[in-house]
Design a protein around this motif. Structure first.
Motif, PDB file in Angstrom:
ATOM      1  N   VAL A  96     -16.218 -34.221 -20.396  1.00 22.09           N
ATOM      2  CA  VAL A  96     -15.638 -33.965 -21.689  1.00 22.09           C
ATOM      3  C   VAL A  96     -15.517 -32.300 -21.524  1.00 22.09           C
ATOM      4  O   VAL A  96     -16.280 -31.638 -21.360  1.00 22.09           O
ATOM      5  N   PRO A  97     -14.333 -31.903 -21.727  1.00 17.22           N
ATOM      6  CA  PRO A  97     -13.777 -30.417 -21.699  1.00 17.22           C
ATOM      7  C   PRO A  97     -14.590 -29.789 -22.814  1.00 17.22           C
ATOM      8  O   PRO A  97     -14.949 -30.255 -23.759  1.00 17.22           O
ATOM      9  N   PRO A  98     -15.338 -28.433 -22.494  1.00 17.28           N
ATOM     10  CA  PRO A  98     -15.958 -28.133 -23.369  1.00 17.28           C
ATOM     11  C   PRO A  98     -15.609 -27.608 -24.819  1.00 17.28           C
ATOM     12  O   PRO A  98     -16.404 -27.826 -25.769  1.00 17.28           O
TER      13      PRO A  98
ATOM     14  N   TRP B 230     -26.773 -37.896 -23.003  1.00 18.22           N
ATOM     15  CA  TRP B 230     -27.517 -36.911 -22.477  1.00 18.22           C
ATOM     16  C   TRP B 230     -26.398 -35.968 -21.710  1.00 18.22           C
ATOM     17  O   TRP B 230     -25.209 -36.406 -21.569  1.00 18.22           O
ATOM     18  N   ARG B 231     -26.743 -34.848 -21.669  1.00 22.79           N
ATOM     19  CA  ARG B 231     -25.730 -33.805 -20.929  1.00 22.79           C
ATOM     20  C   ARG B 231     -26.442 -33.110 -19.572  1.00 22.79           C
ATOM     21  O   ARG B 231     -27.655 -32.909 -19.701  1.00 22.79           O
TER      22      ARG B 231
ATOM     23  N   PRO C 295     -22.844 -29.210 -17.427  1.00 23.14           N
ATOM     24  CA  PRO C 295     -22.577 -29.185 -18.935  1.00 23.14           C
ATOM     25  C   PRO C 295     -21.483 -30.194 -19.520  1.00 23.14           C
ATOM     26  O   PRO C 295     -21.710 -30.489 -20.483  1.00 23.14           O
ATOM     27  N   ASP C 296     -20.291 -30.264 -18.771  1.00 23.44           N
ATOM     28  CA  ASP C 296     -19.252 -31.216 -19.198  1.00 23.44           C
ATOM     29  C   ASP C 296     -19.410 -32.517 -19.071  1.00 23.44           C
ATOM     30  O   ASP C 296     -18.894 -33.477 -19.399  1.00 23.44           O
ATOM     31  N   ARG C 297     -20.530 -32.845 -18.025  1.00 24.29           N
ATOM     32  CA  ARG C 297     -20.733 -34.177 -17.837  1.00 24.29           C
ATOM     33  C   ARG C 297     -21.645 -35.002 -18.827  1.00 24.29           C
ATOM     34  O   ARG C 297     -22.963 -34.435 -18.949  1.00 24.29           O
TER      35      ARG C 297
END
Length: 100
Positions: free
Chosen positions: A10-12, A42-43, A48-50
């Motif tokens: 997911v793009p920030p 969960w990230r 962090p984009d996963r």
């Protein structure tokens, strides 16, 4: 119990909206299905984009019994509300073999 895991990149710039809509649209729809237990998001710390959606079901049969039409309509509503499609990178499941 079975765990359904969905992974997205997911793009920030879309993360907050993605999470809010996922809760409002997907979690609401799934939580009304027989056999649904819970859902967590969960990230990954290193990426962090996963984003990983962890959904607990009473059984694989309960998970697979969710109507395909409901899944398609919920997916359509989510993509429309988000304004884009974020493809699933990974869909997997695990059997819980021991839980205290």
């Amino acid at each position: 119990m079975v765990i359904e895991q969905l992974t997205f990149s997911v793009p920030p710039t879309l993360l907050d909206r993605f999470l809010a809509l996922d809760h409002d649209i997907w979690t609401t729809a799934l939580s009304q299905q027989p056999g649904f237990i819970s859902k967590e998001v969960w990230r990954e710390a290193a990426c962090p984009d996963r984003i990983h959606l962890i959904i607990r079901w009473q059984s694989r049969a309960a998970w697979k019994a969710v109507p395909k039409a409901l899944l398609a309509e919920t997916d359509r509503r989510f993509a429309e509300a988000l304004g884009t499609v974020i493809p699933v990178l990974l869909c997997t499941d695990q059997d819980v073999v021991h839980s205290p």
